[in-house]
Design a protein around this motif. Structure first.
Motif: not given
Length: 413
Positions: A341-345
């Motif tokens: 989940n790149e948006e949340e890192g």
């Protein structure tokens, strides 16, 4: 001696299992008492807000650190599953759950006691209620084949179909099913199966979202990669030296990435026609054990891969070097997925020991280890989905966990 009744229950395996069970129960007790410790010393919401107001933190860094705080505060709630057929709900173990791109619904695969699988779609819109409930669509389908791998497919619109790879004693089957097949109440309105063909044992599958290659999906088979166009029926076959256990298409280039049982990761440009020998392989990376999952990051310069030695590595595809390693994952022989989940890192993975672990994508720091609500066993490895919008655009953030016959929501506090 014949007829003896001397039985010693103390074995190495039973002692290890007892120690693991004591550790799991202790962690569950700490969760109930809300004894949460932040993953990083001195990290709290007031300090983060103050630094953000002073301009010491960028918006992306602030959001990433807030997600780290919230992940450590997630608490477990059991979800009630509503099904039109009450005799079917909660009777079979969850094997796989996979959410669509908007996280509005999940496709579920359940093992059936007498063999085969049952699968259907669950709507997640009820997760935001005080007592979370989810609705299972009317149409449940049973098959005598074991569903080994599946993915959502976007043919007529985003997440319009489902790719299913089934195996059995007879030759396996690759199927493309419309998602509306499970939600249509009138049997006369149900669309039929769009594509189905026999294959050898299938280990993985992937749908291509690249506009240069329309309506294609790939299947990882025993020593072979098969790329099929569901509209024209055209198929391309690539011979490999090992079983292909993991696959993913790139979206910016017409390239398919494959992870093998031998530990090799290689890419294929699916436009090429000359496939003599192994000359069609472009990028090649190597793990020391069988690769079980691969995930391309958004910019497609980096690739995340996990293997059966429990190692999770981040590879730079430009230099073909490992730049980060995420420690703590446990695996010995199972094919277990990675959730990026790149948006949340965040990076999430479930180990063979049934623990769900969450790392920071940026610095590979282990943020939280979540014990399973059920005792660990081979048939009780959880399947999870993480999103900051579970249930759609107005959804609630958190982790969805399916284990045994139960569904749990780990919600942000």
């Amino acid at each position: 001696m014949p007829g003896h009744n001397n039985y010693n229950p103390l074995t190495k395996e039973s002692i290890q299992y007892k120690a693991m069970e004591c550790k799991r129960l202790k962690l569950l007790e700490e969760e109930l008492k809300q004894k949460k410790k932040t993953a990083r010393a001195g990290l709290n919401s007031s300090v983060l807000l103050q630094k953000r107001q002073l301009g010491l933190l960028s918006s992306t860094s602030y959001c990433r650190l807030v997600h780290e705080l919230k992940v450590n505060c997630m608490h477990r709630r059991k979800i009630e599953i509503h099904s039109p057929d009450s005799s079917v709900a909660g009777t079979n173990n969850f094997k796989i759950i996979v959410a669509d791109a908007a996280c509005e619904q999940i496709f579920t695969v359940n093992d059936v006691e007498h063999g085969g699988c049952k699968y259907g779609i669950i709507n997640l819109s009820g997760l935001g209620k005080e007592s979370p409930t989810v609705e299972m669509y009317d149409n449940l389908y049973f098959t005598n084949r074991k569903v080994n791998s599946m993915c959502w497919a976007s043919l007529t619109h985003p997440d319009s179909h489902l790719c299913l790879m089934g195996i059995a004693e007879t030759p396996g089957c690759a199927s493309l099913l419309p998602a509306s097949l499970f939600s249509s109440s009138n049997s006369g309105d149900r669309p039929g199966m769009l594509c189905s063909f026999k294959i050898s044992t299938a280990w993985s599958c992937a749908w291509c979202l690249n506009p240069q290659i329309n309506a294609c999906f790939s299947t990882g088979l025993t020593r072979r990669v098969l790329v099929a166009n569901v509209v024209t029926g055209h198929q391309q076959s690539f011979r490999t030296s090992s079983d292909v256990l993991a696959q993913q298409f790139a979206t910016q280039t017409p390239v398919l990435y494959n992870g093998c049982r031998s530990g090799e990761i290689f890419s294929i440009d699916v436009r090429q026609r000359n496939r003599k020998g192994q000359s069609w392989k472009a990028i090649q990376l190597f793990h020391d054990s069988a690769v079980t999952s691969i995930r391309l990051l958004k910019a497609e310069h980096y690739l995340m891969a996990s293997d059966m030695a429990g190692k999770i590595k981040l590879w730079d595809l430009r230099t073909t070097k490992c730049v980060k390693q995420y420690k703590g994952h446990h695996n010995e022989y199972a094919i277990l997925p990675l959730h990026v989940n790149e948006e949340e890192g965040l990076l999430t993975a479930v180990g063979q020991d049934c623990y769900t672990r969450i790392w920071s994508l940026q610095d590979a720091h282990l943020l939280r280890t979540i014990p399973s609500p059920h005792p660990s066993s081979k048939d009780a490895i959880p399947s999870v989905v993480f999103s900051s919008r579970l249930g759609g655009r107005q959804g609630v953030p958190g982790l969805l966990m399916a284990v045994k016959q139960d569904l749990y929501h780990f919600s942000y506090d």
